[in-house]
Design an enzyme around this catalytic site. Structure first.
Site, PDB file in Angstrom:
ATOM      1  CB  THR A 148      -5.003   1.470  10.890  1.00 47.25           C
ATOM      2  OG1 THR A 148      -4.126   1.387  11.477  1.00 47.25           O
ATOM      3  CG2 THR A 148      -4.939   1.316   9.651  1.00 47.25           C
TER       4      THR A 148
ATOM      5  CG  ASN B 162      -6.371   5.691   7.812  1.00 39.99           C
ATOM      6  OD1 ASN B 162      -5.696   7.154   7.120  1.00 39.99           O
ATOM      7  ND2 ASN B 162      -6.186   5.215   8.286  1.00 39.99           N
TER       8      ASN B 162
ATOM      9  NE  ARG C  58      -6.967   6.661  11.186  1.00 36.86           N
ATOM     10  CZ  ARG C  58      -5.758   5.915  12.136  1.00 36.86           C
ATOM     11  NH1 ARG C  58      -5.460   5.422  12.677  1.00 36.86           N
ATOM     12  NH2 ARG C  58      -4.584   6.621  11.273  1.00 36.86           N
TER      13      ARG C  58
ATOM     14  NE  ARG D 257      -2.180   4.729  17.377  1.00 39.90           N
ATOM     15  CZ  ARG D 257      -2.024   4.276  15.839  1.00 39.90           C
ATOM     16  NH1 ARG D 257      -0.766   5.217  14.974  1.00 39.90           N
ATOM     17  NH2 ARG D 257      -1.511   2.866  15.099  1.00 39.90           N
TER      18      ARG D 257
ATOM     19  CG  PHE E 264      -0.440   0.411   2.470  1.00 42.68           C
ATOM     20  CD1 PHE E 264      -0.052   1.182   3.572  1.00 42.68           C
ATOM     21  CD2 PHE E 264       0.035  -0.737   3.357  1.00 42.68           C
ATOM     22  CE1 PHE E 264       0.781   1.273   4.390  1.00 42.68           C
ATOM     23  CE2 PHE E 264       0.208  -1.039   4.513  1.00 42.68           C
ATOM     24  CZ  PHE E 264       0.958   0.032   4.981  1.00 42.68           C
TER      25      PHE E 264
ATOM     26  CG  HIS F 159       0.467  10.178  11.523  1.00 42.16           C
ATOM     27  ND1 HIS F 159       1.228   8.200  11.418  1.00 42.16           N
ATOM     28  CD2 HIS F 159       1.552  10.525  12.199  1.00 42.16           C
ATOM     29  CE1 HIS F 159       2.166   8.083  12.047  1.00 42.16           C
ATOM     30  NE2 HIS F 159       2.102  10.025  12.625  1.00 42.16           N
TER      31      HIS F 159
HETATM   32  P1  IDP Z   1      -1.896   3.809  11.874  1.00 46.23           P
HETATM   33  O1  IDP Z   1      -1.826   4.732  10.574  1.00 46.23           O
HETATM   34  O2  IDP Z   1      -3.138   3.877  12.537  1.00 46.23           O
HETATM   35  O3  IDP Z   1      -0.840   3.520  12.746  1.00 46.23           O
HETATM   36  P2  IDP Z   1      -0.500   1.967  10.014  1.00 46.23           P
HETATM   37  O4  IDP Z   1      -0.149   0.432   9.674  1.00 46.23           O
HETATM   38  O5  IDP Z   1       0.903   2.518  10.118  1.00 46.23           O
HETATM   39  O6  IDP Z   1      -1.681   2.255  10.817  1.00 46.23           O
HETATM   40  O7  IDP Z   1      -0.451   2.330   8.597  1.00 46.23           O
HETATM   41  C1  IDP Z   1      -0.230   3.802   8.159  1.00 46.23           C
HETATM   42  C2  IDP Z   1      -0.915   4.234   7.372  1.00 46.23           C
HETATM   43  O8  IDP Z   1      -1.194   3.810   5.458  1.00 46.23           O
HETATM   44  C3  IDP Z   1      -2.884   4.493   7.084  1.00 46.23           C
HETATM   45  O9  IDP Z   1      -3.048   5.216   8.579  1.00 46.23           O
HETATM   46  C4  IDP Z   1      -3.369   4.125   6.233  1.00 46.23           C
HETATM   47  O10 IDP Z   1      -3.379   5.220   6.000  1.00 46.23           O
HETATM   48  C5  IDP Z   1      -2.624   3.660   5.441  1.00 46.23           C
HETATM   49  N1  IDP Z   1      -2.007   1.806   5.133  1.00 46.23           N
HETATM   50  C6  IDP Z   1      -1.955   1.045   6.271  1.00 46.23           C
HETATM   51  N2  IDP Z   1      -2.921  -0.373   5.824  1.00 46.23           N
HETATM   52  C7  IDP Z   1      -3.063  -0.017   4.995  1.00 46.23           C
HETATM   53  C8  IDP Z   1      -3.424  -1.370   3.726  1.00 46.23           C
HETATM   54  O11 IDP Z   1      -3.999  -2.196   4.263  1.00 46.23           O
HETATM   55  N3  IDP Z   1      -4.584  -0.703   2.640  1.00 46.23           N
HETATM   56  C9  IDP Z   1      -4.784   0.757   2.926  1.00 46.23           C
HETATM   57  N4  IDP Z   1      -3.747   1.391   3.651  1.00 46.23           N
HETATM   58  C10 IDP Z   1      -3.055   0.824   4.514  1.00 46.23           C
HETATM   59 MG    MG Z   2       1.494   3.368  12.604  1.00 50.45          MG
END
Ligand code: IDP
Ligand code: MG
Length: 153
Positions: A108, A129, A119, A102, A73, A132
């Site tokens: 996420t 989403n 979210r 958080r 991604f 961050h």
């Molecule tokens: P977080 O923002 O909740 O910490 P992370 O796993 O660190 O989540 O991922 C960073 C960002 O990458 C997410 O907020 C989202 O925008 C995107 N993302 C993460 N996993 C996926 C996925 O499986 N599909 C599409 N986008 C993803």
């Molecule tokens: Mg993250």
């Protein structure tokens, strides 16, 4: 940039533990949700100690999202995160503020985020989403160092 002095009187070496880094992502700016998102944190009692509307470039995002470089991604994430301005900000509050932020963000995947979270209330898209937030005190210090080096200890 808006910046103001910390309200607490702790020594500088402890302040990073009480600060966390957030991004109101480009979808939040496009949809006019930044005010509502920041209002939740302010209403909670956290202080905004820095905030700026900023368009993020690929190099900065590669530093910020180092743990995700090369994942399936990742290219979509960078295209999304750099397509228009985001609001980068530093929030301050009691010990553990990063963790409460958080929880207020929600899971996420917005389709799985609890109602009442940012979210959960505002989104449906996995990548887009809205927000961050740093995922540990160490991440907070690292990310503040990337985006607001003048605030780094
Ligand atoms: P977080 O923002 O909740 O910490 P992370 O796993 O660190 O989540 O991922 C960073 C960002 O990458 C997410 O907020 C989202 O925008 C995107 N993302 C993460 N996993 C996926 C996925 O499986 N599909 C599409 N986008 C993803
Ligand atoms: Mg993250």
């Amino acid at each position: 940039m808006i910046e103001r002095t910390a309200k607490n009187d702790r020594p500088d070496s402890l302040r990073a533990m009480n600060r966390t880094f957030i991004i109101c992502k480009p979808d939040a700016v496009e949809r006019g949700l930044v005010g509502q998102i920041l209002a939740r944190f302010e209403t909670k009692g956290f202080s905004i100690v820095a905030a700026e509307l900023r368009t993020l470039d690929a190099d900065t995002l590669a530093r910020h999202y180092a743990e995700h470089v090369g994942k399936g991604f990742y290219n979509d994430l960078v295209a999304f995160m750099s397509r228009g301005p985001a609001v980068v900000a530093v929030l301050e509050g009691p010990e553990g503020t990063w963790e409460t932020v958080r929880e207020m963000m929600g899971a996420t995947n917005p389709m799985k985020s609890a109602p009442g979270t940012i979210r959960g209330d505002f989104g449906t898209e996995f990548t887009e989403n809205l927000i961050h937030g740093s995922d540990s005190a160490e991440s907070a210090a690292r990310e503040i160092g990337i985006f607001f080096p003048e605030l780094a200890n």
